[in-house]
Design a protein around this motif. Structure first.
Motif, PDB file in Angstrom:
ATOM      1  N   ALA A 119       0.827  -1.213   0.000  1.00 56.56           N
ATOM      2  CA  ALA A 119       0.000   0.000   0.000  1.00 56.56           C
ATOM      3  C   ALA A 119       0.858   1.259   0.000  1.00 56.56           C
ATOM      4  CB  ALA A 119      -0.928  -0.011   1.214  1.00 56.56           C
ATOM      5  N   LYS A 120       2.000   1.202   0.676  1.00 61.11           N
ATOM      6  CA  LYS A 120       2.888   2.361   0.730  1.00 61.11           C
ATOM      7  C   LYS A 120       3.668   2.571  -0.568  1.00 61.11           C
ATOM      8  CE  LYS A 120       3.689   1.768   5.698  1.00 61.11           C
ATOM      9  NZ  LYS A 120       4.700   1.363   6.718  1.00 61.11           N
ATOM     10  N   SER A 121       3.619   1.586  -1.460  1.00 61.67           N
ATOM     11  CA  SER A 121       4.400   1.688  -2.701  1.00 61.67           C
ATOM     12  C   SER A 121       3.713   2.531  -3.754  1.00 61.67           C
ATOM     13  CB  SER A 121       4.688   0.295  -3.266  1.00 61.67           C
ATOM     14  OG  SER A 121       3.517  -0.279  -3.818  1.00 61.67           O
ATOM     15  N   ASP A 122       2.501   2.988  -3.491  1.00 63.16           N
ATOM     16  CA  ASP A 122       1.785   3.802  -4.474  1.00 63.16           C
ATOM     17  C   ASP A 122       0.829   4.719  -3.737  1.00 63.16           C
ATOM     18  OD1 ASP A 122       0.656   4.922  -6.664  1.00 63.16           O
ATOM     19  OD2 ASP A 122      -0.012   3.055  -7.581  1.00 63.16           O
ATOM     20  N   SER A 123       1.100   6.011  -3.749  1.00 62.03           N
ATOM     21  CA  SER A 123       0.252   6.970  -3.052  1.00 62.03           C
ATOM     22  C   SER A 123      -0.851   7.515  -3.938  1.00 62.03           C
ATOM     23  CB  SER A 123       1.108   8.132  -2.530  1.00 62.03           C
ATOM     24  OG  SER A 123       1.742   8.798  -3.612  1.00 62.03           O
ATOM     25  N   ASP A 124      -0.868   7.101  -5.212  1.00 60.89           N
ATOM     26  CA  ASP A 124      -1.882   7.609  -6.135  1.00 60.89           C
ATOM     27  C   ASP A 124      -3.244   6.998  -5.845  1.00 60.89           C
ATOM     28  OD1 ASP A 124       0.060   9.077  -7.405  1.00 60.89           O
ATOM     29  OD2 ASP A 124       0.456   7.537  -8.907  1.00 60.89           O
ATOM     30  N   LYS A 125      -4.274   7.722  -6.174  1.00 55.58           N
ATOM     31  CA  LYS A 125      -5.640   7.221  -6.101  1.00 55.58           C
ATOM     32  C   LYS A 125      -6.300   7.449  -7.458  1.00 55.58           C
ATOM     33  CE  LYS A 125      -5.317   6.228  -1.724  1.00 55.58           C
ATOM     34  NZ  LYS A 125      -5.262   4.845  -1.262  1.00 55.58           N
ATOM     35  N   PRO A 126      -6.889   6.429  -8.090  1.00 52.98           N
ATOM     36  CA  PRO A 126      -6.939   5.055  -7.614  1.00 52.98           C
ATOM     37  C   PRO A 126      -5.561   4.381  -7.660  1.00 52.98           C
ATOM     38  CG  PRO A 126      -7.748   5.173  -9.854  1.00 52.98           C
ATOM     39  CD  PRO A 126      -7.517   6.592  -9.413  1.00 52.98           C
ATOM     40  N   ALA A 127      -5.449   3.314  -6.904  1.00 53.40           N
ATOM     41  CA  ALA A 127      -4.173   2.601  -6.818  1.00 53.40           C
ATOM     42  C   ALA A 127      -3.814   1.941  -8.135  1.00 53.40           C
ATOM     43  CB  ALA A 127      -4.236   1.560  -5.700  1.00 53.40           C
ATOM     44  N   SER A 128      -2.544   1.658  -8.332  1.00 52.15           N
ATOM     45  CA  SER A 128      -2.076   1.036  -9.566  1.00 52.15           C
ATOM     46  C   SER A 128      -2.450  -0.435  -9.621  1.00 52.15           C
ATOM     47  CB  SER A 128      -0.564   1.187  -9.696  1.00 52.15           C
ATOM     48  OG  SER A 128       0.071   0.333  -8.766  1.00 52.15           O
ATOM     49  N   LEU A 129      -2.350  -1.006 -10.813  1.00 51.94           N
ATOM     50  CA  LEU A 129      -2.644  -2.423 -10.997  1.00 51.94           C
ATOM     51  C   LEU A 129      -1.734  -3.300 -10.153  1.00 51.94           C
ATOM     52  CD1 LEU A 129      -3.155  -2.590 -14.867  1.00 51.94           C
ATOM     53  CD2 LEU A 129      -4.911  -2.748 -13.107  1.00 51.94           C
ATOM     54  N   THR A 130      -0.463  -2.958 -10.097  1.00 52.09           N
ATOM     55  CA  THR A 130       0.484  -3.759  -9.318  1.00 52.09           C
ATOM     56  C   THR A 130       0.056  -3.816  -7.858  1.00 52.09           C
ATOM     57  OG1 THR A 130       2.263  -3.084 -10.805  1.00 52.09           O
ATOM     58  CG2 THR A 130       2.896  -4.034  -8.679  1.00 52.09           C
ATOM     59  N   VAL A 131      -0.272  -2.658  -7.303  1.00 50.25           N
ATOM     60  CA  VAL A 131      -0.675  -2.592  -5.897  1.00 50.25           C
ATOM     61  C   VAL A 131      -1.949  -3.399  -5.672  1.00 50.25           C
ATOM     62  CG1 VAL A 131      -1.571  -1.044  -4.110  1.00 50.25           C
ATOM     63  CG2 VAL A 131       0.447  -0.394  -5.432  1.00 50.25           C
ATOM     64  N   LEU A 132      -2.933  -3.225  -6.533  1.00 52.62           N
ATOM     65  CA  LEU A 132      -4.226  -3.893  -6.350  1.00 52.62           C
ATOM     66  C   LEU A 132      -4.089  -5.411  -6.436  1.00 52.62           C
ATOM     67  CD1 LEU A 132      -6.430  -1.471  -8.477  1.00 52.62           C
ATOM     68  CD2 LEU A 132      -6.538  -1.759  -5.986  1.00 52.62           C
ATOM     69  N   LEU A 133      -3.341  -5.880  -7.419  1.00 52.12           N
ATOM     70  CA  LEU A 133      -3.230  -7.324  -7.611  1.00 52.12           C
ATOM     71  C   LEU A 133      -2.384  -7.982  -6.512  1.00 52.12           C
ATOM     72  CD1 LEU A 133      -2.882  -7.470 -11.495  1.00 52.12           C
ATOM     73  CD2 LEU A 133      -4.848  -8.149 -10.114  1.00 52.12           C
ATOM     74  N   LEU A 134      -1.288  -7.334  -6.125  1.00 52.52           N
ATOM     75  CA  LEU A 134      -0.498  -7.894  -5.030  1.00 52.52           C
ATOM     76  C   LEU A 134      -1.285  -7.883  -3.729  1.00 52.52           C
ATOM     77  CD1 LEU A 134       3.110  -6.509  -5.671  1.00 52.52           C
ATOM     78  CD2 LEU A 134       2.245  -8.821  -6.087  1.00 52.52           C
ATOM     79  N   ASP A 135      -2.045  -6.814  -3.502  1.00 52.66           N
ATOM     80  CA  ASP A 135      -2.871  -6.763  -2.297  1.00 52.66           C
ATOM     81  C   ASP A 135      -3.934  -7.856  -2.321  1.00 52.66           C
ATOM     82  OD1 ASP A 135      -3.617  -5.108   0.192  1.00 52.66           O
ATOM     83  OD2 ASP A 135      -5.541  -5.318  -0.854  1.00 52.66           O
ATOM     84  N   ALA A 136      -4.508  -8.110  -3.499  1.00 49.43           N
ATOM     85  CA  ALA A 136      -5.528  -9.157  -3.608  1.00 49.43           C
ATOM     86  C   ALA A 136      -4.963 -10.515  -3.220  1.00 49.43           C
ATOM     87  CB  ALA A 136      -6.091  -9.194  -5.026  1.00 49.43           C
ATOM     88  N   TRP A 137      -3.760 -10.806  -3.680  1.00 47.63           N
ATOM     89  CA  TRP A 137      -3.181 -12.119  -3.361  1.00 47.63           C
ATOM     90  C   TRP A 137      -2.732 -12.205  -1.900  1.00 47.63           C
ATOM     91  CZ3 TRP A 137      -4.000 -16.419  -5.663  1.00 47.63           C
ATOM     92  CH2 TRP A 137      -4.379 -16.418  -7.008  1.00 47.63           C
ATOM     93  N   ALA A 138      -2.252 -11.097  -1.347  1.00 48.87           N
ATOM     94  CA  ALA A 138      -1.926 -11.103   0.081  1.00 48.87           C
ATOM     95  C   ALA A 138      -3.192 -11.254   0.913  1.00 48.87           C
ATOM     96  CB  ALA A 138      -1.185  -9.823   0.458  1.00 48.87           C
ATOM     97  N   ALA A 139      -4.264 -10.591   0.489  1.00 49.60           N
ATOM     98  CA  ALA A 139      -5.542 -10.718   1.185  1.00 49.60           C
ATOM     99  C   ALA A 139      -6.069 -12.147   1.092  1.00 49.60           C
ATOM    100  CB  ALA A 139      -6.557  -9.736   0.601  1.00 49.60           C
ATOM    101  N   ALA A 140      -5.890 -12.774  -0.067  1.00 45.90           N
ATOM    102  CA  ALA A 140      -6.307 -14.175  -0.217  1.00 45.90           C
ATOM    103  C   ALA A 140      -5.528 -15.061   0.745  1.00 45.90           C
ATOM    104  CB  ALA A 140      -6.100 -14.631  -1.658  1.00 45.90           C
TER     105      ALA A 140
END
Length: 435
Positions: A119-140
C-alpha cells in the motif's frame, strides 16, 4: 495502463547529471563503471559497481538507491530488501523500496505486513494495478475474501485491464475454492480476449481435475497446432493419456502474485520499459523459482537488449524436463549465432535435430541458422524436412516456402525459388513479403 513510480525511479538512476536528493555523486572509477554498465543494461555489473561505490560512501542516498534498484534487477532480491530498508529509513517516500519489501513479506507469508508495504508503494488514487493485484493475493493468503473482491473491482475500473482482472479473479476464485466461477472466467478470457499460454493452461488443468476430459482434450488438440501453445498442449494430452490429474496452476498466494506480476511484465514489451520488465520478472522468479515461462520471457528481454550472455544463462536455467526446454535450446543456439559464433550455433542445432527429428520448429530454426550462415544448400534441405513433417501445406506454411525460396534464390536455383514463392503466394495471397 498505469504502473508504480518505479518507471521514473529507474530512469532517474541512469540519467546524466551530478546530483540526486541534493547530494553530489562521486566521480570515482567504480561509479563511472557502474553508470557505463547501467547504460548498457549490464545489470549485475551495475549492481556490483554501485555497491562498491556505496561501500566507500555509505551515506550517499543516490548510491544507495542505485545499488538497491540494480541489485533487484539483477535478481538479488534479498540483498535489495536490506537496501530497501535503509532507503526507507533515509526517506519515507521510497515506493520501489516499499514494493520490494511487500513482495519479500508476501514470500515469507507475512500477509499483514505485505499488504501494508504494498500500500505504501503507491500513493496515487486510484491505486495502480500492481498494488491492487499484489494486495488481492496477500488478502487471499490472509483469508480476507472481501478485500479480494474490492481489489478486483478496482482493477476492473482501470482502462485496458479487463483481461488481467478476469484472469486474476479466475485464479483467485479457484484458489479460494470456487471452481465454477473460475471455469467461467477462464472460458471468458479465452473466448473474448483470445487464449494466452497461461489462461489456456489454467483452464485445461481445471477441466482435467473436474473430470471434463473430453473438453480438455478438445482444447489441447486445438492449441497443439499453434506454436506458442504446443508445449502446454502436448503436456496436457500426455497427462490425459496417462490418466494423471494435474495440480492447479496456482496453489499458493505466492504463486498467484507471481502470475499477476508476470502479466504486467509481459505487457511492458517496449525498449523503454525493458529494465523495468526485467525487474518485475526477477520479482516473479523470487516468488516462484520454477516459473519457466517467466524465465523464457526474461531471456527474451535480455535478447532484445542484445545481452546475449545473460539470455543464454537464463535459457540454461530452464531444466531439460521443462515444457520449454526445446524452445530454450533453440533460442540458446540463436543467441550464439547473434554473437557471431555460427559454428557453435549450428552444432547445437544439429544436435537438436537428432534429439527432435520429427519437430517442425527445430528443422525450421535449423534452416534459418543455415541460411543466415550462407549455407544455402543445407538450408534448403532443412526447410524441405520441415515442410515434409508439416504434412499437407496450409496457410501457416507460407513462411516456410518463402524462406526456402530465399535460400534457393541465394544459391542460384531461380526456377525452384519462383515455384516456392508462387506456392507461398497461393497459400497466403495477401502476404506483403511474398507479394
Amino acid at each position: 495502463m498505469r504502473f508504480p513510480s518505479i518507471l521514473a525511479f529507474a530512469s532517474c538512476l541512469v540519467c546524466a547529471g551530478g546530483t540526486a536528493y541534493g547530494t553530489p555523486v562521486p566521480r570515482t572509477g567504480d561509479y563511472l563503471a557502474a553508470r557505463f554498465a547501467a547504460e548498457h543494461h549490464d545489470l549485475a555489473k551495475a549492481a556490483d559497481m554501485f555497491g562498491r561505490s556505496l561501500a566507500a560512501d555509505p551515506s550517499n542516498p543516490q548510491l544507495l538507491a542505485s545499488t538497491f534498484f540494480f541489485s533487484a534487477a539483477a535478481g538479488r532480491i534479498d540483498t535489495s530488501a536490506k537496501l530497501a530498508a535503509r532507503l526507507i529509513d533515509a526517506s519515507k517516500d521510497e515506493r520501489a523500496a516499499h514494493l520490494t519489501l511487500g513482495v519479500v513479506a508476501l514470500n515469507r507469508r507475512d500477509y499483514r505486513l505485505a499488504r501494508a508495504e504494498v500500500a505504501k508503494s503507491d500513493s496515487d488514487k486510484p491505486a495502480s494495478l500492481t498494488v491492487l493485484l499484489l494486495d488481492a493475493w496477500a488478502a487471499a493468503g490472509a483469508g480476507d475474501k472481501n478485500a479480494v473482491a474490492e481489489d478486483i473491482k478496482a482493477v476492473r475500473k482501470t482502462d485496458g485491464a479487463e483481461v488481467l482482472a478476469d484472469f486474476n479473479e479466475a485464479l483467485l476464485s479457484e484458489y479460494l475454492g470456487d471452481s465454477a466461477k473460475a471455469a467461467q472466467l477462464y472460458d471468458k478470457t479465452l473466448h473474448e480476449a483470445g487464449p494466452t499460454p497461461r489462461s489456456a493452461d489454467a483452464l485445461g488443468r481445471l477441466l482435467e481435475r473436474s473430470g471434463k476430459i473430453k473438453e480438455a482434450d478438445d482444447l489441447y488438440t486445438h492449441l497443439k497446432g499453434i506454436g506458442a501453445f504446443r508445449p502446454l498442449a502436448e503436456a496436457g494430452l500426455a497427462r490425459i493419456a496417462l490418466e494423471k490429474v494435474p495440480a492447479p496452476m496456482v496453489n499458493t498466494p505466492q504463486e498467484g502474485a507471481a502470475e499477476a506480476l508476470f502479466g504486467i511484465a509481459a505487457s511492458l514489451d517496449d525498449d523503454v520499459n525493458a529494465d523495468v520488465s526485467i525487474l518485475y520478472l526477477r520479482l516473479v522468479l523470487y516468488l516462484r523459482p520454477d516459473f519457466d515461462l517467466a524465465k523464457f520471457l526474461l531471456a527474451d528481454r535480455f535478447e532484445a537488449l542484445e545481452r546475449y550472455d545473460d539470455a543464454i544463462a537464463i535459457y540454461d536455467a530452464i531444466g531439460r524436463e521443462s515444457l520449454y526446454a526445446r524452445e530454450a535450446a533453440i533460442q540458446r543456439a540463436d543467441c550464439k549465432a547473434r554473437q557471431g559464433d555460427d559454428e557453435t550455433a549450428l552444432k547445437e542445432m544439429r544436435m537438436l535435430t537428432e534429439t527432435y527429428p520429427s519437430n517442425v520448429e527445430v528443422w525450421t530454426a535449423y534452416g534459418d541458422l543455415l541460411r543466415d550462415a550462407k549455407k544455402n544448400g543445407e538450408a534448403v534441405a532443412a526447410y524441405g524436412r520441415a515442410l515434409a513433417l508439416s504434412g499437407e501445406p496450409s496457410k501457416k506454411d507460407w513462411s516456410l516456402f518463402f524462406a526456402r525460396a530465399v535460400s534457393e534464390q541465394e544459391g542460384g536455383s531461380w526456377d525452384a525459388a519462383e515455384a516456392d514463392l508462387r506456392k507461398a503466394l497461393a497459400l497466403n495471397p495477401d502476404q506483403p513479403q511474398v507479394l
